[in-house]
Design an enzyme around this catalytic site. Structure first.
Site, PDB file in Angstrom:
ATOM      1  CD  GLU A   1      -7.529  30.852 -15.791  1.00  0.00           C
ATOM      2  OE1 GLU A   1      -6.763  31.457 -15.015  1.00  0.00           O
ATOM      3  OE2 GLU A   1      -7.201  30.539 -16.955  1.00  0.00           O
TER       4      GLU A   1
ATOM      5  CB  CYS B   1      -8.762  37.102 -11.300  1.00  0.00           C
ATOM      6  SG  CYS B   1      -8.740  37.275 -13.090  1.00  0.00           S
TER       7      CYS B   1
HETATM    8  P1  NAD Z   1     -16.121  31.610  -5.134  1.00  0.00           P
HETATM    9  O1  NAD Z   1     -15.048  30.591  -5.161  1.00  0.00           O
HETATM   10  O2  NAD Z   1     -16.708  31.984  -3.828  1.00  0.00           O
HETATM   11  O3  NAD Z   1     -17.342  31.153  -6.030  1.00  0.00           O
HETATM   12  C1  NAD Z   1     -17.190  30.843  -7.405  1.00  0.00           C
HETATM   13  C2  NAD Z   1     -18.275  29.863  -7.825  1.00  0.00           C
HETATM   14  O4  NAD Z   1     -18.061  28.600  -7.209  1.00  0.00           O
HETATM   15  C3  NAD Z   1     -19.680  30.288  -7.483  1.00  0.00           C
HETATM   16  O5  NAD Z   1     -20.492  30.031  -8.615  1.00  0.00           O
HETATM   17  C4  NAD Z   1     -20.045  29.348  -6.340  1.00  0.00           C
HETATM   18  O6  NAD Z   1     -21.416  29.085  -6.232  1.00  0.00           O
HETATM   19  C5  NAD Z   1     -19.312  28.091  -6.723  1.00  0.00           C
HETATM   20  N1  NAD Z   1     -19.018  27.165  -5.627  1.00  0.00           N
HETATM   21  C6  NAD Z   1     -18.860  27.429  -4.320  1.00  0.00           C
HETATM   22  N2  NAD Z   1     -18.547  26.309  -3.629  1.00  0.00           N
HETATM   23  C7  NAD Z   1     -18.480  25.309  -4.530  1.00  0.00           C
HETATM   24  C8  NAD Z   1     -18.156  23.916  -4.451  1.00  0.00           C
HETATM   25  N3  NAD Z   1     -17.849  23.341  -3.295  1.00  0.00           N
HETATM   26  N4  NAD Z   1     -18.162  23.197  -5.592  1.00  0.00           N
HETATM   27  C9  NAD Z   1     -18.445  23.776  -6.778  1.00  0.00           C
HETATM   28  N5  NAD Z   1     -18.764  25.096  -6.911  1.00  0.00           N
HETATM   29  C10 NAD Z   1     -18.780  25.855  -5.797  1.00  0.00           C
HETATM   30  O7  NAD Z   1     -15.483  32.888  -5.873  1.00  0.00           O
HETATM   31  P2  NAD Z   1     -16.140  34.334  -6.055  1.00  0.00           P
HETATM   32  O8  NAD Z   1     -16.162  35.011  -4.715  1.00  0.00           O
HETATM   33  O9  NAD Z   1     -17.394  34.238  -6.839  1.00  0.00           O
HETATM   34  O10 NAD Z   1     -15.059  35.059  -6.996  1.00  0.00           O
HETATM   35  C11 NAD Z   1     -13.990  35.786  -6.501  1.00  0.00           C
HETATM   36  C12 NAD Z   1     -12.701  35.004  -6.636  1.00  0.00           C
HETATM   37  O11 NAD Z   1     -12.536  34.569  -7.982  1.00  0.00           O
HETATM   38  C13 NAD Z   1     -11.447  35.815  -6.337  1.00  0.00           C
HETATM   39  O12 NAD Z   1     -10.553  35.029  -5.569  1.00  0.00           O
HETATM   40  C14 NAD Z   1     -10.840  36.069  -7.707  1.00  0.00           C
HETATM   41  O13 NAD Z   1      -9.444  36.297  -7.710  1.00  0.00           O
HETATM   42  C15 NAD Z   1     -11.212  34.831  -8.421  1.00  0.00           C
HETATM   43  N6  NAD Z   1     -11.194  35.053  -9.880  1.00  0.00           N
HETATM   44  C16 NAD Z   1     -10.212  34.456 -10.608  1.00  0.00           C
HETATM   45  C17 NAD Z   1     -10.131  34.686 -11.982  1.00  0.00           C
HETATM   46  C18 NAD Z   1      -9.040  34.064 -12.816  1.00  0.00           C
HETATM   47  O14 NAD Z   1      -9.134  34.117 -14.037  1.00  0.00           O
HETATM   48  N7  NAD Z   1      -8.017  33.483 -12.224  1.00  0.00           N
HETATM   49  C19 NAD Z   1     -11.079  35.511 -12.600  1.00  0.00           C
HETATM   50  C20 NAD Z   1     -12.074  36.088 -11.812  1.00  0.00           C
HETATM   51  C21 NAD Z   1     -12.130  35.838 -10.455  1.00  0.00           C
END
Ligand code: NAD
Length: 458
Positions: free
Chosen positions: A232, A266
């Protein structure tokens, strides 16, 4: 400090400080766990999984309902942590929502299917599921991952966002009070721990909610363990307001479709295409609502908009607005920080006379800003709405709902709302297309995503 927070927060000398999004005061200390801690958690989750699966659907559902009741019972405490960490108004609402989704998964039935003569399709547990989550709805999204996984007989290891670990640890604490040991475990670590979890050989499934960039890294990591993926990812949802729309009738829903959770959703409305005939009226209606929406600390329940959660996201929001201004767009209202409220407050911003080549249109702002773009021809609006790499949600607004439904068919998105934007339901599948990811959550489809299939032929 509330009792739940005191249970999960460490001493100042052994944990990492976590700040209140509104005041920037330290609210507690999160554990700094490592890849070694992750190894232990995955091993214990693997060991716990067969007995959890053996309990059967009815018993697992019963335990999930007990947890849901306890989340509701602790909603004020849990909600206070959510509001502190994430900044949102009424964090208790997110806690109650999480309980609602947990019950939804407990109540959903996924029966084996009879296929051709003598063949049956069964849905069986996968094993250990890895959940990696974001900071915008830390508790709700954790439950979106946990609930279907548990229901289908899997155990979980959860890596919360480093921006909002304490609310997820508090949630997991409530789960642990009712479930067998190691069925749900949180490992509070950084991106390195997330990457190690995604690549771990004993992980059968990764459910990830976060940015598209991180989603791509997770796809690479999972080439090692061939874990199944539900991704997602980011959204840049377009809305199209058709000619003849009664603007005052839809203005509140348009505004909150974009500004709910201070735009950190999101599937928020992130680009609004408005027909020339209703353009100025729509811009004015949105600006009036932006100016009237009370902005301030989420701890004051009379506010409706809160801070941006973290400095990096705040900088993205400010950069995108400044870029639009430099390009000659009209900042109708907002367009600047609300520094008197705290360092992460930004005034709700409506940008008009902006074109598709502005970064605030083609990038995800994930904050309290809405660009409103003029169009003259509906076919052109559809083409432009489909012109970004994301395809999470979209919406069509107008008096003629049949015409709106026809346009909905032409939009590249996992969900298209008509005269609304962003609503979700525990029984209605939700997921993205294109760079917004793949796989479905919620309802029967969400349960299927947390199961392996097995055909039995007689
Ligand atoms: P992010 O991708 O920066 O981080 C999300 C998670 O991934 C964190 O827990 C982080 O520690 C982890 N992470 C980072 N690098 C990683 C790697 N290489 N391998 C595994 N895990 C890793 O996202 P964010 O800034 O926390 O959230 C905002 C984003 O999330 C926005 O783009 C938003 O649109 C999206 N979002 C999508 C949905 C959906 O349902 N589609 C819902 C909520 C948020």
């Amino acid at each position: 400090m509330n009792e739940l927070l005191a249970t999960v927060s460490l001493d100042a000398d052994s944990g990492r400080p976590i700040l209140d999004a509104a005041t920037r005061a330290v609210i507690g200390h999160a554990p700094v766990q490592t890849v070694a801690d992750l190894e232990v958690a995955v091993a214990e989750a693997s060991a716990a999984q067969p007995a959890w699966a053996a309990l059967g659907h009815a018993e697992r559902a019963r335990l999930m309902r007990l947890v849901a009741d306890d989340i509701d019972a602790h909603a004020e405490e849990l909600g206070e942590i959510i509001t502190q960490e994430q900044g949102k108004v009424a964090g208790a609402g997110e806690a109650h929502g999480a309980a609602h989704w947990l019950r939804g998964a407990a109540d959903t039935i996924l029966e084996p299917q009879k296929l051709a003569e003598g063949s049956e399709l069964h849905y069986v547990p996968l094993g250990v599921v890895a959940s990696i989550g974001p900071w915008n709805f830390p508790v709700m999204i954790a439950v979106w991952h946990i609930a279907p996984a548990l229901r289908m007989g899997n155990t979980l290891v959860i890596k919360p966002s480093e921006n909002t670990p304490l609310s997820v640890l508090a949630l997991v604490e409530i789960f642990r009070r009712h479930l067998p040991s190691s069925v749900v475990t949180a490992v509070s670590g950084d991106r390195e721990v997330g990457a190690a979890l995604a690549a771990h050989p004993d992980i059968a499934k990764i459910v990830f909610t976060g940015s598209t960039a991180t989603g791509r890294r997770i796809v690479e990591s999972s080439s090692a363990n061939l874990a199944r993926l539900t991704l997602e990812l980011g959204g840049n949802d377009a809305g199209i307001v058709l000619p003849g729309t009664d603007v005052e009738t839809v203005a509140d829903k348009l505004f909150w479709g974009a500004f709910m959770n201070t735009g950190q959703v999101c599937a928020a409305l992130k680009r609004l295409y408005v027909h020339d005939s209703v353009y100025e009226e729509t811009v004015a209606a949105l600006a009036a609502r932006a100016e009237a929406a009370p902005l301030g600390s989420g701890h004051d329940k009379t506010n409706r908009l809160g801070p941006v959660q973290n400095p990096a996201q705040f900088d993205i929001v400010a950069r995108l607005v400044d870029d639009a201004r430099i390009r000659g767009a009209r900042i109708v209202t907002g367009g600047e920080p609300a520094a008197e409220l705290g360092p992460l407050f930004y005034r709700p911003t409506i940008i008009a006379d902006v074109e598709d080549d502005a970064a605030v249109v083609y990038e995800e702002q994930f904050g309290p800003v809405l660009p409103v773009i003029r169009y003259f021809d509906v076919d052109d609006a559809v083409r432009r709405a489909n012109g970004t790499e994301q395809g999470l949600g979209a919406s069509v607004w107008g008096a003629d709902t049949d015409a709106a439904a026809d346009i909905a068919q032409r939009l590249d998105a996992g969900t298209v709302w008509i005269n609304q934007h962003g609503g979700v339901d525990p029984q209605v599948p939700f997921g993205g297309t294109k760079a917004s990811g793949y796989g479905l959550e919620f309802g029967v489809e969400g349960l299927k995503a947390m199961a392996a299939t097995k055909v039995i032929r007689f």
